[in-house]
Design a protein around this motif. Structure first.
Motif, mmCIF file in Angstrom:
data_model
loop_
_atom_site.group_PDB
_atom_site.id
_atom_site.type_symbol
_atom_site.label_atom_id
_atom_site.label_comp_id
_atom_site.label_asym_id
_atom_site.label_seq_id
_atom_site.Cartn_x
_atom_site.Cartn_y
_atom_site.Cartn_z
ATOM 1 N N THR A 93 0.843 -1.198 0.000
ATOM 2 C CA THR A 93 0.000 0.000 0.000
ATOM 3 C C THR A 93 0.877 1.246 0.000
ATOM 4 O OG1 THR A 93 -0.020 0.218 2.391
ATOM 5 C CG2 THR A 93 -1.710 -1.212 1.424
ATOM 6 N N CYS A 94 0.239 2.401 -0.244
ATOM 7 C CA CYS A 94 0.988 3.664 -0.214
ATOM 8 C C CYS A 94 1.588 3.903 1.168
ATOM 9 C CB CYS A 94 0.075 4.825 -0.594
ATOM 10 S SG CYS A 94 -0.522 4.719 -2.291
ATOM 11 N N THR A 95 0.840 3.592 2.196
ATOM 12 C CA THR A 95 1.332 3.785 3.564
ATOM 13 C C THR A 95 2.572 2.930 3.807
ATOM 14 O OG1 THR A 95 -0.958 4.104 4.209
ATOM 15 C CG2 THR A 95 0.631 3.815 5.984
ATOM 16 N N ALA A 126 6.731 -2.869 -8.347
ATOM 17 C CA ALA A 126 5.346 -3.146 -8.758
ATOM 18 C C ALA A 126 4.416 -2.022 -8.284
ATOM 19 C CB ALA A 126 4.889 -4.493 -8.201
ATOM 20 N N HIS A 127 4.625 -1.574 -7.057
ATOM 21 C CA HIS A 127 3.769 -0.496 -6.543
ATOM 22 C C HIS A 127 3.979 0.791 -7.338
ATOM 23 C CE1 HIS A 127 1.285 1.721 -3.712
ATOM 24 N NE2 HIS A 127 2.198 2.687 -3.754
ATOM 25 N N LEU A 128 5.224 1.101 -7.620
ATOM 26 C CA LEU A 128 5.529 2.347 -8.332
ATOM 27 C C LEU A 128 4.977 2.328 -9.755
ATOM 28 C CD1 LEU A 128 9.184 3.121 -7.166
ATOM 29 C CD2 LEU A 128 7.076 4.306 -6.505
ATOM 30 N N LYS A 170 2.184 1.133 -10.676
ATOM 31 C CA LYS A 170 0.752 1.442 -10.720
ATOM 32 C C LYS A 170 0.369 2.675 -9.896
ATOM 33 C CE LYS A 170 -0.514 -2.108 -7.281
ATOM 34 N NZ LYS A 170 -0.538 -1.243 -6.121
ATOM 35 N N CYS A 171 1.308 3.237 -9.146
ATOM 36 C CA CYS A 171 0.938 4.356 -8.278
ATOM 37 C C CYS A 171 1.762 5.608 -8.610
ATOM 38 C CB CYS A 171 1.123 3.984 -6.805
ATOM 39 S SG CYS A 171 0.660 5.331 -5.704
ATOM 40 N N GLY A 172 1.136 6.490 -9.354
ATOM 41 C CA GLY A 172 1.817 7.721 -9.773
ATOM 42 C C GLY A 172 2.170 8.618 -8.596
ATOM 43 N N HIS A 173 1.327 8.620 -7.578
ATOM 44 C CA HIS A 173 1.590 9.479 -6.421
ATOM 45 C C HIS A 173 2.894 9.109 -5.723
ATOM 46 C CE1 HIS A 173 -2.765 11.084 -5.668
ATOM 47 N NE2 HIS A 173 -2.252 11.460 -6.820
ATOM 48 N N CYS A 174 3.042 7.839 -5.449
ATOM 49 C CA CYS A 174 4.255 7.407 -4.749
ATOM 50 C C CYS A 174 5.489 7.620 -5.631
ATOM 51 C CB CYS A 174 4.152 5.947 -4.326
ATOM 52 S SG CYS A 174 3.043 5.750 -2.905
ATOM 53 N N GLU A 175 5.298 7.460 -6.924
ATOM 54 C CA GLU A 175 6.411 7.681 -7.839
ATOM 55 C C GLU A 175 6.873 9.144 -7.757
ATOM 56 O OE1 GLU A 175 5.509 7.136 -11.958
ATOM 57 O OE2 GLU A 175 7.579 6.576 -12.445
HETATM 58 ZN ZN LIG Z 1 1.352 4.568 -3.666
#
Ligand SMILES: [Zn+2]
Lengths: 221, 79
Positions: free
Chosen positions: B2-4, B28-30, B32-37
């Protein structure tokens, strides 16, 4: 000065060890070399803590003199620089205490905030955002932004990310636990990022940047 | 991931102290997740900018003056 066991195995001798030995044997020119090597860093740390140029100059002088006088107490199980930074941090805090008489000043001051520990601004930055500003504009932004951080975060960030000390060395220099350094570092990084985003995010730069001083937290004298 | 969870290890990602098995999860998270990137990229950039720009310059003449003063004091303190 607490003696903390070296974490990493000491395989090679740090070049400062030989210099310290020479100073102890009475060779002042070796100390000259050490002062030259670290004076800018010591000044920078003092300036980040005291936020005052005159104080930082005094701290720098006092710290090097104190380190020289106390060199016999320096144990070889930490780096000379880490030990020196610890002296400089203490001198800086003493200086602050003098300025704000009646108020206790410690490295723990002002950290009771969750501000910025969760990112909110997800806009990407311009490719080379620094280039949208002149050197002096950029310096001003960087200065104001880091000055807005609680002192206990600011110092951790400077030692760890600007100076390149390890987490363990930063902890030792500040008299903090390793977990405390880690949690402050993360929050310092995120808060700085969040604040810099206001200036650096990807958009056509405004002709004049509004003064993005955050509410509360004003540390500037 | 998760982002957290990602945020909790952000420092380790930046400092490149990540176990090999976690690295795949992060990637894998990065993906699909533009915010965390963005958070990762801009936090790295934040550190880099502070590292590359000295905000408290010590002009040579000042550093020379201070250096001389320090060495004078040490000379006096020397037994
Ligand atoms: Zn994220």
């Amino acid at each position: 000065m607490s003696t903390i066991q070296s974490v990493a195995g000491q395989t090679e001798q740090h070049p400062d060890v030989a210099l310290v030995e020479r100073v102890r044997a009475g060779d002042l020119s070796a100390y000259d070399t050490l002062v030259r090597k670290y004076e800018r860093q010591v000044f920078r740390i003092a300036q980040h803590i005291t936020q005052n140029r005159e104080d930082a100059e005094d701290v720098m002088q006092d710290a090097f003199l104190k380190a020289y006088e106390k060199l016999d107490q320096f144990q070889g199980n930490s780096k000379f620089y880490t030990w020196l930074v610890r002296i400089a941090v203490n001198e800086s805090l003493m200086r602050l205490r003098k300025r704000r008489t009646g108020r206790m000043v410690s490295i723990d001051e002002n950290i009771e905030t969750d501000e910025g520990s969760v990112p909110r601004d997800f806009a990407d930055w311009a490719p080379n955002p620094e280039q949208n500003y002149t050197q002096s504009q950029l310096a001003d932004i960087l200065k104001k932004t880091i000055q807005g951080l609680p002192q206990g975060f600011r110092v951790v960030f400077v030692l760890r990310d600007v100076d390149g000390l390890s987490t363990e060395e930063t902890a030792e220099a500040l008299g903090l636990s390793v977990p405390a350094v880690k949690s402050r570092l993360l929050r310092a990084r995120l808060q700085l990022r969040e604040r810099l985003s206001r200036h650096f995010k990807n958009r056509t730069p405004a002709a004049s940047q509004p003064d993005a001083a955050p509410s509360g937290n004003g540390v500037d004298a | 991931m998760t982002c957290t969870e990602f945020l909790q290890i952000l420092d380790n990602v930046i400092d490149e102290s990540i176990a090999a098995e976690t690295r795949a999860e992060i990637e894998a998270h990065l993906r699909k997740c533009g915010h965390c990137e963005v958070v990762l990229d801009t936090t790295r950039k934040t550190i880099e900018i502070y590292r590359c720009h000295e905000i408290y310059e010590l002009p040579t003449e000042v550093s020379e003056r201070l250096h001389t003063a320090i060495m004078d004091k040490c000379r006096k303190a020397a037994r």
